[in-house]
Motif scaffolding. Sequence first.
Motif, PDB file in Angstrom:
ATOM      1  N   PRO A  86       0.817  -0.950   0.515  1.00  0.00           N
ATOM      2  CA  PRO A  86      -0.072  -0.302  -0.117  1.00  0.00           C
ATOM      3  C   PRO A  86       0.827   1.515  -0.262  1.00  0.00           C
ATOM      4  CG  PRO A  86       0.372  -1.009   1.971  1.00  0.00           C
ATOM      5  CD  PRO A  86       0.660  -1.961   1.531  1.00  0.00           C
ATOM      6  N   ALA A  87       1.735   1.642  -1.392  1.00  0.00           N
ATOM      7  CA  ALA A  87       2.153   2.248  -1.377  1.00  0.00           C
ATOM      8  C   ALA A  87       1.902   3.866  -1.984  1.00  0.00           C
ATOM      9  CB  ALA A  87       3.789   2.236  -2.389  1.00  0.00           C
ATOM     10  N   ARG A  88       2.735   4.816  -1.303  1.00  0.00           N
ATOM     11  CA  ARG A  88       1.505   6.505  -1.263  1.00  0.00           C
ATOM     12  C   ARG A  88       3.011   7.261  -2.115  1.00  0.00           C
ATOM     13  NH1 ARG A  88      -4.069   7.288   1.663  1.00  0.00           N
ATOM     14  NH2 ARG A  88      -3.719   4.920   1.947  1.00  0.00           N
ATOM     15  N   VAL A  89       2.409   6.954  -3.003  1.00  0.00           N
ATOM     16  CA  VAL A  89       3.547   7.925  -3.689  1.00  0.00           C
ATOM     17  C   VAL A  89       3.121   9.419  -4.332  1.00  0.00           C
ATOM     18  CG1 VAL A  89       4.953   8.039  -5.810  1.00  0.00           C
ATOM     19  CG2 VAL A  89       4.952   5.920  -4.039  1.00  0.00           C
ATOM     20  N   ALA A  90       3.793  10.312  -4.590  1.00  0.00           N
ATOM     21  CA  ALA A  90       4.152  11.427  -5.579  1.00  0.00           C
ATOM     22  C   ALA A  90       4.508  11.597  -6.721  1.00  0.00           C
ATOM     23  CB  ALA A  90       3.790  12.358  -4.715  1.00  0.00           C
ATOM     24  N   ILE A  91       3.812  12.244  -7.652  1.00  0.00           N
ATOM     25  CA  ILE A  91       4.774  12.284  -8.940  1.00  0.00           C
ATOM     26  C   ILE A  91       5.029  13.830  -9.226  1.00  0.00           C
ATOM     27  CG2 ILE A  91       4.825  11.973 -11.781  1.00  0.00           C
ATOM     28  CD1 ILE A  91       5.103   9.411  -9.729  1.00  0.00           C
ATOM     29  N   GLY A  92       6.230  14.173  -8.775  1.00  0.00           N
ATOM     30  CA  GLY A  92       6.761  15.326  -9.125  1.00  0.00           C
ATOM     31  C   GLY A  92       7.028  16.120 -10.342  1.00  0.00           C
ATOM     32  N   GLY A  93       7.086  17.377 -10.236  1.00  0.00           N
ATOM     33  CA  GLY A  93       7.472  17.157 -12.149  1.00  0.00           C
ATOM     34  C   GLY A  93       7.315  19.230 -12.289  1.00  0.00           C
ATOM     35  N   ALA A  94       7.879  19.703 -13.067  1.00  0.00           N
ATOM     36  CA  ALA A  94       7.576  20.805 -13.741  1.00  0.00           C
ATOM     37  C   ALA A  94       6.572  20.504 -14.759  1.00  0.00           C
ATOM     38  CB  ALA A  94       9.006  21.820 -14.441  1.00  0.00           C
ATOM     39  N   ASN A  95       6.009  21.518 -15.218  1.00  0.00           N
ATOM     40  CA  ASN A  95       4.765  21.054 -16.253  1.00  0.00           C
ATOM     41  C   ASN A  95       5.242  20.696 -17.741  1.00  0.00           C
ATOM     42  OD1 ASN A  95       2.723  22.004 -14.488  1.00  0.00           O
ATOM     43  ND2 ASN A  95       2.510  23.949 -15.172  1.00  0.00           N
ATOM     44  N   GLY A  96       5.296  19.746 -17.954  1.00  0.00           N
ATOM     45  CA  GLY A  96       5.381  19.565 -19.265  1.00  0.00           C
ATOM     46  C   GLY A  96       6.892  18.544 -19.410  1.00  0.00           C
ATOM     47  N   ALA A  97       6.659  17.708 -17.633  1.00  0.00           N
ATOM     48  CA  ALA A  97       8.082  17.454 -17.554  1.00  0.00           C
ATOM     49  C   ALA A  97       7.428  15.508 -17.848  1.00  0.00           C
ATOM     50  CB  ALA A  97       8.663  16.943 -16.149  1.00  0.00           C
ATOM     51  N   GLY A  98       6.485  15.411 -18.329  1.00  0.00           N
ATOM     52  CA  GLY A  98       5.730  14.134 -18.367  1.00  0.00           C
ATOM     53  C   GLY A  98       5.443  13.493 -16.954  1.00  0.00           C
ATOM     54  N   LYS A  99       4.606  14.168 -16.169  1.00  0.00           N
ATOM     55  CA  LYS A  99       4.228  13.272 -15.034  1.00  0.00           C
ATOM     56  C   LYS A  99       3.391  12.777 -15.335  1.00  0.00           C
ATOM     57  CE  LYS A  99       3.694  17.232 -12.982  1.00  0.00           C
ATOM     58  NZ  LYS A  99       4.100  18.281 -13.565  1.00  0.00           N
ATOM     59  N   SER A 100       2.355  13.183 -16.194  1.00  0.00           N
ATOM     60  CA  SER A 100       0.883  12.289 -16.736  1.00  0.00           C
ATOM     61  C   SER A 100       1.282  11.255 -17.588  1.00  0.00           C
ATOM     62  CB  SER A 100      -0.071  13.448 -17.428  1.00  0.00           C
ATOM     63  OG  SER A 100      -0.875  14.208 -16.846  1.00  0.00           O
ATOM     64  N   THR A 101       2.427  11.709 -18.134  1.00  0.00           N
ATOM     65  CA  THR A 101       2.847  10.757 -19.396  1.00  0.00           C
ATOM     66  C   THR A 101       3.256   9.251 -18.323  1.00  0.00           C
ATOM     67  OG1 THR A 101       3.141  11.780 -21.159  1.00  0.00           O
ATOM     68  CG2 THR A 101       4.345  10.117 -20.687  1.00  0.00           C
ATOM     69  N   LEU A 102       4.057   9.573 -17.170  1.00  0.00           N
ATOM     70  CA  LEU A 102       4.450   7.911 -16.198  1.00  0.00           C
ATOM     71  C   LEU A 102       2.554   7.320 -16.093  1.00  0.00           C
ATOM     72  CD1 LEU A 102       6.775   7.461 -14.735  1.00  0.00           C
ATOM     73  CD2 LEU A 102       6.377   8.735 -13.280  1.00  0.00           C
ATOM     74  N   LEU A 103       2.052   7.672 -16.096  1.00  0.00           N
ATOM     75  CA  LEU A 103       0.713   7.682 -15.543  1.00  0.00           C
ATOM     76  C   LEU A 103       0.334   6.292 -16.044  1.00  0.00           C
ATOM     77  CD1 LEU A 103      -1.269  10.248 -12.928  1.00  0.00           C
ATOM     78  CD2 LEU A 103       0.497   8.337 -12.276  1.00  0.00           C
ATOM     79  N   ARG A 104       0.501   7.105 -17.556  1.00  0.00           N
ATOM     80  CA  ARG A 104       0.246   5.984 -18.763  1.00  0.00           C
ATOM     81  C   ARG A 104       1.519   5.428 -18.978  1.00  0.00           C
ATOM     82  NH1 ARG A 104       0.003   8.428 -23.475  1.00  0.00           N
ATOM     83  NH2 ARG A 104      -1.255   7.688 -24.694  1.00  0.00           N
ATOM     84  N   LEU A 105       1.989   4.959 -18.732  1.00  0.00           N
ATOM     85  CA  LEU A 105       2.481   4.272 -18.661  1.00  0.00           C
ATOM     86  C   LEU A 105       2.683   2.933 -18.124  1.00  0.00           C
ATOM     87  CD1 LEU A 105       6.254   5.735 -19.354  1.00  0.00           C
ATOM     88  CD2 LEU A 105       5.646   4.398 -20.960  1.00  0.00           C
ATOM     89  N   ILE A 106       1.718   3.264 -16.367  1.00  0.00           N
ATOM     90  CA  ILE A 106       2.552   2.540 -15.977  1.00  0.00           C
ATOM     91  C   ILE A 106       0.591   1.855 -15.571  1.00  0.00           C
ATOM     92  CG2 ILE A 106       0.941   2.581 -13.104  1.00  0.00           C
ATOM     93  CD1 ILE A 106       2.982   4.684 -11.904  1.00  0.00           C
ATOM     94  N   THR A 107      -0.004   2.236 -16.667  1.00  0.00           N
ATOM     95  CA  THR A 107      -1.677   1.170 -16.864  1.00  0.00           C
ATOM     96  C   THR A 107      -1.366   0.749 -18.034  1.00  0.00           C
ATOM     97  OG1 THR A 107      -1.648   3.424 -18.280  1.00  0.00           O
ATOM     98  CG2 THR A 107      -2.779   3.485 -15.946  1.00  0.00           C
ATOM     99  N   GLY A 108      -0.284   1.237 -18.704  1.00  0.00           N
ATOM    100  CA  GLY A 108       0.225  -0.001 -19.721  1.00  0.00           C
ATOM    101  C   GLY A 108      -0.805   1.012 -21.335  1.00  0.00           C
ATOM    102  N   LYS A 109      -1.526   2.287 -20.991  1.00  0.00           N
ATOM    103  CA  LYS A 109      -1.684   3.231 -22.250  1.00  0.00           C
ATOM    104  C   LYS A 109      -0.726   3.743 -22.786  1.00  0.00           C
ATOM    105  CE  LYS A 109      -5.897   3.688 -20.122  1.00  0.00           C
ATOM    106  NZ  LYS A 109      -7.261   4.675 -19.704  1.00  0.00           N
ATOM    107  N   ALA A 110       0.089   3.663 -23.085  1.00  0.00           N
ATOM    108  CA  ALA A 110       2.202   4.234 -23.403  1.00  0.00           C
ATOM    109  C   ALA A 110       2.905   3.379 -23.174  1.00  0.00           C
ATOM    110  CB  ALA A 110       2.131   5.512 -22.634  1.00  0.00           C
ATOM    111  N   GLN A 111       3.200   3.635 -24.195  1.00  0.00           N
ATOM    112  CA  GLN A 111       4.481   2.743 -24.051  1.00  0.00           C
ATOM    113  C   GLN A 111       6.264   3.012 -23.789  1.00  0.00           C
ATOM    114  OE1 GLN A 111       4.127  -0.879 -24.200  1.00  0.00           O
ATOM    115  NE2 GLN A 111       2.439  -0.547 -24.026  1.00  0.00           N
ATOM    116  N   PRO A 112       7.128   2.949 -23.086  1.00  0.00           N
ATOM    117  CA  PRO A 112       8.257   3.443 -23.522  1.00  0.00           C
ATOM    118  C   PRO A 112       9.281   3.397 -24.155  1.00  0.00           C
ATOM    119  CG  PRO A 112       8.777   1.749 -21.903  1.00  0.00           C
ATOM    120  CD  PRO A 112       6.862   1.457 -22.608  1.00  0.00           C
ATOM    121  N   THR A 113      10.458   4.124 -25.010  1.00  0.00           N
ATOM    122  CA  THR A 113      10.792   4.374 -25.571  1.00  0.00           C
ATOM    123  C   THR A 113      12.477   3.797 -25.301  1.00  0.00           C
ATOM    124  OG1 THR A 113      11.854   6.656 -25.219  1.00  0.00           O
ATOM    125  CG2 THR A 113       9.806   6.317 -26.605  1.00  0.00           C
ATOM    126  N   GLY A 114      12.749   3.272 -23.804  1.00  0.00           N
ATOM    127  CA  GLY A 114      13.610   2.825 -23.472  1.00  0.00           C
ATOM    128  C   GLY A 114      13.564   2.121 -22.264  1.00  0.00           C
TER     129      GLY A 114
END
Length: 249
Positions: A86-114
Amino acid sequence: MFMDREKERAEASAGREGHLAERLIGDRADAFEEARARVEIITPLSIELPKTALPASRELITFNGVAMAVASRPLFGPLSFELRGPARVAIGGANGAGKSTLLRLITGKAQPTGGTIHRHTDRIAMLDQHVGLLDPGTSILDNLRRLNPELSTNEAHAALARFAFRNRVALQIVDTLSGGERLRAGLACVFARPEPPLLLLMDEPTNHLDLTAIEELESALRDFDGALVVVSHDAAFLRAIGIEREIAF
């Protein structure tokens, strides 16, 4: 003959009175349901998310050297971390840094380039700031049935009632809902599943909420026994829900 006519008139009169009484009772019942629906909307809520019984040692997600680029422009990475229990984690970073993209990677809705991503469970749910999983042109009930087709109508109504969408309130069109109601409807839809999500991802969940709705959400997430990954600029909200660590880039 006179007595027969009097009897017929009496019976007819009694019948009309009976129909009138039934109609009045029906009208009053409808008015009562409408009044109760209005009360349910304005009454302070206590959202209780279903228990997951997630063990502290259960692996959920593993990132190994994950990198992401958009149109050949590096976005972030390489990034390595794991989510367990039951981890509790915040994703931090500037606007446009890719925070929402990271969530999509976790769900599998996006694929990493590496790098590689290992999902050790498919019990993952995500709610963005607009609760985009909901169709705004249909009712709350229709949305829940669409997202959980295995549920009967009665089971769908019961699932919505747990989130204070009872009776006719469940028939409201999503586009007419307030920000707090829309988020609550989204939570109802993802937690209506026979097995609730072990990992809940939320992207700026407080953006369109008033103070009362934020407090309701904070209370629900504090009691949630699954894992949370949250993108939010609201530091007070992150403290209130017990965020333990931050992944920043």
